[in-house]
Design an enzyme around this catalytic site. Structure first.
Site, PDB file in Angstrom:
ATOM      1  N   SER A 127       1.333   1.834  -5.703  1.00  0.00           N
ATOM      2  CA  SER A 127       2.415   1.447  -4.802  1.00  0.00           C
ATOM      3  C   SER A 127       2.126   0.100  -4.150  1.00  0.00           C
ATOM      4  O   SER A 127       0.962  -0.243  -3.899  1.00  0.00           O
ATOM      5  CB  SER A 127       2.571   2.510  -3.706  1.00  0.00           C
ATOM      6  N   TYR A 152      -0.296   7.485   3.178  1.00  0.00           N
ATOM      7  CA  TYR A 152       0.232   7.425   1.810  1.00  0.00           C
ATOM      8  C   TYR A 152      -0.414   6.279   1.043  1.00  0.00           C
ATOM      9  O   TYR A 152      -0.889   6.456  -0.090  1.00  0.00           O
ATOM     10  CB  TYR A 152       1.749   7.242   1.851  1.00  0.00           C
TER      11      TYR A 152
END
Length: 333
Positions: A127, A152
């Protein structure tokens, strides 16, 4: 190729499955079908796949060690594309242990399965969030990524490091892909553009953080899929001449690539285009910056272009028009 695709009922997994099947690959899709967002949307994606030749689906939670081990023991794959994860920056502040299970334990089980099952190439989703507190843009895969600002992001960076270890120890080709703000038809309802659409149509105010002074590298789903499909067939090799970098390894057949549109768009401009597509103005409610968020993202995609001859280029005007057309049809609004 015979490909294991995890997260097959997800946004990217759904589109990628259709692309791979269209080019003659065989796909075994797995997904836990968790309820982080509307499960009926996940099932609707899967329904579009059921009649596709070469596609099989199995409901499976990769955080379940026994189930993951059994999968890799009975199946053999030419490549594994690992997209399954607990998504969402803000949700990771509320429920970090869900990310430990899905993004850390689940990924470790995939690594072990690839090692024991001798999978040809592991391609896994990372990501843009890993860039965290980095201020220099565009974000380069060769920059240090040592200061994530959400749990995350930390789990995604941990996945990259874990994959490099397996690649080094066992000679396992592994490629990580840092996705930048993916949007488009059949997308995730928890993403801003999706919820903005629902709220604009309902006349509900949009919560706009940091006074709207946010910029994102919005990347259309078809561009993401094209990049992933090409990378699957581009096996990484160890490069003894490579300088120290998170993107390359002198020790292992390992690479990291950004997949982004290589341009930042102001959030208020994005909303403006969405308003034009919907034919309705948004009501804006300005809020302060959210914890775990970053002001600007932008991808340096030169490495991707050199490796596979492709760089994303779909403008938001085109991508949002396609999304709104799908949204109106799917939700009948």
């Amino acid at each position: 190729m015979r490909i294991l695709l995890t997260g097959a009922a997800g946004f990217i997994g759904h589109h990628l499955s259709r692309r791979l099947l269209g080019q003659g690959d065989e796909v075994l899709g797995v997904d836990s079908l968790n309820d982080y967002y509307d499960v009926s949307l996940k099932r609707a994606r899967l329904e579009r796949m059921q009649d596709q030749p070469g596609f099989r689906f199995e409901k499976l939670d990769l955080a379940d060690r026994r189930a993951a081990t059994a999968l890799f023991a009975r199946e053999r794959f030419d490549a594994v594309v690992h997209l399954a994860a607990q998504a969402g920056v803000r949700h990771s502040l509320a429920d970090p242990l869900a990310y430990v299970d899905a993004n850390l334990a689940g990924f470790a089980h995939v690594l072990e399965g690839c090692r024991r099952g001798d999978a040809g190439h592991l391609v896994f989703a990372s990501s843009s969030s890993v860039y965290g507190a980095n201020h220099r843009t565009p974000f380069s895969e060769h920059d240090a990524v040592d200061h994530p600002v959400s749990f995350y992001a930390a789990t995604k960076r941990a996945d990259e490091l874990m994959a490099h270890v397996y690649s080094h120890l066992y000679g396992m080709p592994a490629t990580g892909l840092r996705f930048f703000t993916v949007y488009g038809p059949w997308g995730r309802p928890d993403m801003a553009y999706f919820s903005f659409t629902a709220k604009i149509l309902a006349g509900t105010p949009l919560q706009i953080f940091n006074g709207g002074e946010m910029e994102r590298d919005f990347t259309y789903i078809d561009d993401i899929v094209e990049g992933v499909a090409r990378v699957i067939r581009e096996l990484p090799v160890a490069d003894p001449q490579a300088p120290p970098s998170p993107a390359t390894s002198p020790l292992a057949p390992f690479r990291i690539y950004n997949i982004g549109n290589n341009r930042s768009v102001r959030l208020l401009r994005f909303i403006e285009v969405l308003e034009q597509c919907l034919g309705k103005k948004a009501v804006l409610e300005m809020r302060p910056m959210q914890p775990g968020d970053v002001v600007r993202t932008c991808a340096d995609v030169r490495d991707l272009e050199r490796a596979v001859g492709f760089r994303p280029d779909t403008p938001i005007e085109t991508g949002l028009a396609r999304f709104v057309e799908w949204y109106r049809g799917y939700y009948r609004v």
